[in-house]
Enzyme design. Structure first.
Site, PDB file in Angstrom:
ATOM      1  CG  ASP A  15     -43.377   7.936   8.851  1.00  0.00           C
ATOM      2  OD1 ASP A  15     -43.156   8.097  10.059  1.00  0.00           O
ATOM      3  OD2 ASP A  15     -43.868   8.823   8.121  1.00  0.00           O
ATOM      4  CD  GLU A 276     -38.152  10.992  15.119  1.00  0.00           C
ATOM      5  OE1 GLU A 276     -38.061  11.062  13.866  1.00  0.00           O
ATOM      6  OE2 GLU A 276     -39.123  11.436  15.735  1.00  0.00           O
ATOM      7  CG  ASP A 277     -33.567   5.039  10.803  1.00  0.00           C
ATOM      8  OD1 ASP A 277     -33.686   4.156  11.670  1.00  0.00           O
ATOM      9  OD2 ASP A 277     -32.855   4.903   9.803  1.00  0.00           O
TER      10      ASP A 277
HETATM   11  O1  TRH Z   1     -36.503  11.339   6.393  1.00  0.00           O
HETATM   12  P1  TRH Z   1     -36.537  11.807   7.785  1.00  0.00           P
HETATM   13  O2  TRH Z   1     -36.485  13.245   7.942  1.00  0.00           O
HETATM   14  O3  TRH Z   1     -37.790  11.218   8.520  1.00  0.00           O
HETATM   15  C1  TRH Z   1     -38.653  12.002   9.298  1.00  0.00           C
HETATM   16  C2  TRH Z   1     -38.528  11.654  10.750  1.00  0.00           C
HETATM   17  O4  TRH Z   1     -38.401  10.279  11.011  1.00  0.00           O
HETATM   18  C3  TRH Z   1     -39.713  12.225  11.489  1.00  0.00           C
HETATM   19  O5  TRH Z   1     -39.749  11.823  12.801  1.00  0.00           O
HETATM   20  C4  TRH Z   1     -40.987  11.775  10.833  1.00  0.00           C
HETATM   21  O6  TRH Z   1     -42.055  12.213  11.512  1.00  0.00           O
HETATM   22  C5  TRH Z   1     -40.970  12.341   9.445  1.00  0.00           C
HETATM   23  O7  TRH Z   1     -39.899  11.763   8.746  1.00  0.00           O
HETATM   24  C6  TRH Z   1     -42.259  12.050   8.716  1.00  0.00           C
HETATM   25  O8  TRH Z   1     -35.272  11.223   8.587  1.00  0.00           O
HETATM   26  P2  TRH Z   1     -34.909   9.821   9.237  1.00  0.00           P
HETATM   27  O9  TRH Z   1     -35.846   9.480  10.332  1.00  0.00           O
HETATM   28  O10 TRH Z   1     -33.497   9.882   9.592  1.00  0.00           O
HETATM   29  O11 TRH Z   1     -35.108   8.773   8.080  1.00  0.00           O
HETATM   30  C7  TRH Z   1     -34.309   8.742   6.954  1.00  0.00           C
HETATM   31  C8  TRH Z   1     -34.207   7.323   6.434  1.00  0.00           C
HETATM   32  O12 TRH Z   1     -33.729   7.333   5.106  1.00  0.00           O
HETATM   33  C9  TRH Z   1     -33.223   6.480   7.225  1.00  0.00           C
HETATM   34  O13 TRH Z   1     -33.748   5.171   7.382  1.00  0.00           O
HETATM   35  C10 TRH Z   1     -31.999   6.421   6.338  1.00  0.00           C
HETATM   36  C11 TRH Z   1     -32.627   6.452   4.974  1.00  0.00           C
HETATM   37  N1  TRH Z   1     -31.790   6.901   3.863  1.00  0.00           N
HETATM   38  C12 TRH Z   1     -31.223   5.950   3.048  1.00  0.00           C
HETATM   39  O14 TRH Z   1     -31.403   4.732   3.286  1.00  0.00           O
HETATM   40  N2  TRH Z   1     -30.488   6.356   1.966  1.00  0.00           N
HETATM   41  C13 TRH Z   1     -30.266   7.660   1.669  1.00  0.00           C
HETATM   42  O15 TRH Z   1     -29.579   7.975   0.670  1.00  0.00           O
HETATM   43  C14 TRH Z   1     -30.845   8.637   2.546  1.00  0.00           C
HETATM   44  C15 TRH Z   1     -30.620  10.092   2.263  1.00  0.00           C
HETATM   45  C16 TRH Z   1     -31.599   8.221   3.628  1.00  0.00           C
END
Ligand code: TRH
Length: 378
Positions: A15, A276-277
């Site tokens: 989010d 999704e991201d």
């Molecule tokens: O963390 P997520 O599993 O987020 C999820 C989904 O978006 C899901 O749809 C939502 O409903 C739920 O959360 C609540 O995975 P996502 O979407 O890939 O987001 C991870 C974010 O973290 C992405 O912007 C990349 C960032 N990130 C970093 O910037 N540095 C890091 O070291 C890591 C591990 C991630």
């Protein structure tokens, strides 16, 4: 334009991750953005400088402040409101705008001009997205009764709101060369010698143990770069303190900034991503990837995953690996899908990702679509 973007962090990082990328993208295109968020703590490492008001064009504010009349009085009225992922705007914030706007126009509150009000939805490749994108929804109660919001759906086709893709990302983008990869990996604590490099960002996938076993038995060395948080905990639960097993070397990563996270995906030969991201970033990185989709209790994620795989037109072995990684295949059939990770299979897989990426680059990106929509509405 001035944008108010609201985000509630439910769990995980998606989010705030998506909301932040949108803010940064708008700011890079010359817009001014206020991000109202109930838990901004992840921005400390995701976007260093953001919380210190050190990010040109973006100001981060606490969600509670949006109900504080003193704070609101000092702020200019925005042109656009975005509620990310269906978080409702705080009523005092809406009421303040209605009153101010009415006073400025010297009219009754009911006649005040509204900002462009958008509800930004989750990303999906399912068919309902085209049907629902840009549908208006009347506001039925509260201080803005009679106004209208619009549902804005990111998506993979031209009939949707498109995908987050910064103007700096190019379709001709080249992956980092060996020297750049070695430098990046060294900063992550890995003395990379040219071996296969795999990143791991996941929840607790049922096939994790089988994957680690297969990598340990590889004919050549493999480095697994495990992201901080749940992925690290899941690997540690299986391997304990061990960081080496057969050909497999484990490198536990610190929390990375978003640009470094994106760079990690670009530097690896294969990426396991989640949410999704990061799956979108894996596509932009142009390397083979496996998506651990955010699981939902009613199994709604199974249809969402199928729609995504179909949309990207990945071949059957890759599709089955995705189903297995997400626990959507019978247990007896899961382990054999890991054959899709053999070096030759990876080499065949990469052009499929590049083709999907090239196709998606033909579409307008989310930020451009939002700006155009708002301009037309005004
Ligand atoms: O963390 P997520 O599993 O987020 C999820 C989904 O978006 C899901 O749809 C939502 O409903 C739920 O959360 C609540 O995975 P996502 O979407 O890939 O987001 C991870 C974010 O973290 C992405 O912007 C990349 C960032 N990130 C970093 O910037 N540095 C890091 O070291 C890591 C591990 C991630």
């Amino acid at each position: 334009m001035l944008w108010d973007i609201f985000c509630r962090v439910i769990d995980n990082l998606g989010d705030i991750g998506v909301s932040w990328r949108l803010c940064a993208d708008l700011a890079a295109r010359g817009h001014h953005v206020r991000l109202w968020v109930d838990d901004a703590s992840a921005l400390q490492w995701m976007a260093p400088g953001a919380l210190e008001d050190n990010w040109p064009g973006v100001r981060v504010l606490a969600w509670e402040q949006s109900s504080d009349s003193k704070t609101l009085k000092e702020l200019a009225l925005a042109d656009v409101w975005i509620e990310a992922f269906g978080c409702d705007l705080p009523e005092p914030f809406v009421a303040h705008y209605v009153q101010q706007q009415a006073a400025l126009a010297d009219t009754a509150p009911t006649k005040a001009t509204q900002p462009v009000w958008l509800n930004l939805e989750y990303l999906s490749a399912e068919p309902y997205v085209e049907r629902c994108h840009a549908l208006p929804s009347p506001v039925m109660r509260g201080p803005a009764e009679g106004w209208s919001k619009t549902f804005f759906y990111p998506g993979f086709t031209a009939k949707t709101g498109g995908l987050l893709r910064e103007a700096t990302l190019s379709a001709l983008w080249q992956p980092p060369d060996a020297a750049q990869r070695a430098t990046f990996f060294a900063a992550c604590g890995l003395a990379w010698q040219g071996e296969l490099a795999i990143s791991l960002f996941c929840y607790e996938p049922p096939l994790l143990q089988a994957l680690l076993k297969q990598l340990a038995a590889s004919p050549a060395p493999v480095s697994l770069l495990v992201t901080a948080g749940r992925a690290s905990a899941a690997v540690q639960a299986l391997l304990g303190a061990q960081t080496r097993q057969g050909q497999l070397q484990i490198c536990y990563l610190p929390l990375l900034s978003q640009p470094d996270f994106d760079q990690l995906l670009a530097c690896c030969d294969l990426n396991f991503v989640r949410g999704e991201d990061s799956v979108l970033r894996a596509i932009w990185a142009g390397k083979p990837f496996v998506w651990h989709i955010y699981p939902q209790q009613d199994l709604a994620h199974a249809a969402k995953l199928e729609a995504f795989l179909q949309c990207l037109q990945l071949e059957e072995a890759v599709r089955r690996l995705h189903l297995a990684w997400n626990g959507l295949l019978p247990a007896a059939e899961q382990a054999q899908t890991l054959a899709a990770l053999q070096p030759q299979a990876l080499a065949d897989w990469q052009p499929q990702v590049l083709a999907a990426r090239a196709h998606l680059f033909e579409m307008d990106d989310l930020c451009s679509a939002l700006i155009r929509f708002v301009q037309n509405k005004r």
